[in-house]
Scaffold this motif. Structure first.
Motif, PDB file in Angstrom:
ATOM      1  N   SER A 164      -5.230  -2.997  -9.173  1.00  0.00           N
ATOM      2  CA  SER A 164      -4.800  -2.759 -10.286  1.00  0.00           C
ATOM      3  C   SER A 164      -3.114  -2.892 -10.525  1.00  0.00           C
ATOM      4  N   ASN A 165      -2.472  -3.286  -9.520  1.00  0.00           N
ATOM      5  CA  ASN A 165      -0.983  -3.590  -9.165  1.00  0.00           C
ATOM      6  C   ASN A 165      -0.760  -4.796  -8.882  1.00  0.00           C
ATOM      7  N   ILE A 195       0.799  -1.250   0.088  1.00  0.00           N
ATOM      8  CA  ILE A 195       0.035   0.001  -0.222  1.00  0.00           C
ATOM      9  C   ILE A 195       0.874   1.022   0.062  1.00  0.00           C
ATOM     10  N   GLU A 243     -11.046   2.736  -2.696  1.00  0.00           N
ATOM     11  CA  GLU A 243      -9.780   3.421  -3.649  1.00  0.00           C
ATOM     12  C   GLU A 243      -8.357   2.382  -3.283  1.00  0.00           C
ATOM     13  N   VAL A 244      -8.185   2.129  -2.079  1.00  0.00           N
ATOM     14  CA  VAL A 244      -6.997   1.339  -1.822  1.00  0.00           C
ATOM     15  C   VAL A 244      -6.973  -0.089  -2.581  1.00  0.00           C
ATOM     16  N   CYS A 284      -6.792   0.130  -6.090  1.00  0.00           N
ATOM     17  CA  CYS A 284      -5.262   0.284  -6.576  1.00  0.00           C
ATOM     18  C   CYS A 284      -4.349  -0.969  -6.394  1.00  0.00           C
ATOM     19  N   LEU A 285      -4.650  -1.802  -5.524  1.00  0.00           N
ATOM     20  CA  LEU A 285      -3.995  -3.048  -5.330  1.00  0.00           C
ATOM     21  C   LEU A 285      -4.433  -4.021  -6.218  1.00  0.00           C
ATOM     22  N   HIS A 323       2.712   1.439  -3.586  1.00  0.00           N
ATOM     23  CA  HIS A 323       1.876   1.654  -4.848  1.00  0.00           C
ATOM     24  C   HIS A 323       0.460   2.498  -4.584  1.00  0.00           C
ATOM     25  N   CYS A 324       0.106   2.521  -3.449  1.00  0.00           N
ATOM     26  CA  CYS A 324      -1.140   3.265  -3.168  1.00  0.00           C
ATOM     27  C   CYS A 324      -1.216   4.482  -1.997  1.00  0.00           C
ATOM     28  N   ASN A 325      -0.076   5.072  -1.767  1.00  0.00           N
ATOM     29  CA  ASN A 325       0.117   5.689  -0.581  1.00  0.00           C
ATOM     30  C   ASN A 325      -0.776   6.846  -0.524  1.00  0.00           C
ATOM     31  N   LEU A 349      -3.827   7.314  -1.466  1.00  0.00           N
ATOM     32  CA  LEU A 349      -5.380   7.273  -1.752  1.00  0.00           C
ATOM     33  C   LEU A 349      -5.910   6.931  -0.330  1.00  0.00           C
ATOM     34  N   HIS A 362      -8.520   5.456   2.725  1.00  0.00           N
ATOM     35  CA  HIS A 362      -8.805   4.259   2.993  1.00  0.00           C
ATOM     36  C   HIS A 362     -10.329   4.319   3.237  1.00  0.00           C
TER      37      HIS A 362
END
Length: 83
Positions: free
Chosen positions: A60-61, A40, A53-54, A57-58, A43-45, A47, A49
């Protein structure tokens, strides 16, 4: 008498543990947030919680995530399942 106290203690402990797990899930410290913390942050810091959104993002990665993070995302307990 001692058996009754042990039973009461066990019941109270079970209630506290389940309340703690619910609190952790609600406030971002559930199994996904705990196991995937490094992913997180990487890649998603930026966004938020709690709005999905997180997780999006996870997902998509997916290929960049650690094995443990992918594993908990596949089977998060009471949460939603992926893949």
């Amino acid at each position: 008498m001692i058996t009754k106290r042990i039973a009461l203690f066990a019941a109270a402990a079970a209630m506290l543990m389940s309340a703690d797990a619910a609190f952790a899930q609600r406030y971002g410290r559930g199994p996904v947030a705990t196991v995937c913390a490094a992913d997180i942050n990487r890649h998603c810091n930026r966004l938020h919680h709690g709005r999905g959104e997180v997780r999006a993002c996870l997902q998509s990665n997916w290929r960049r995530l650690s094995h443990d993070c992918r594993s908990v995302l596949r089977n998060p307990g009471g949460g939603q399942r992926w893949r």
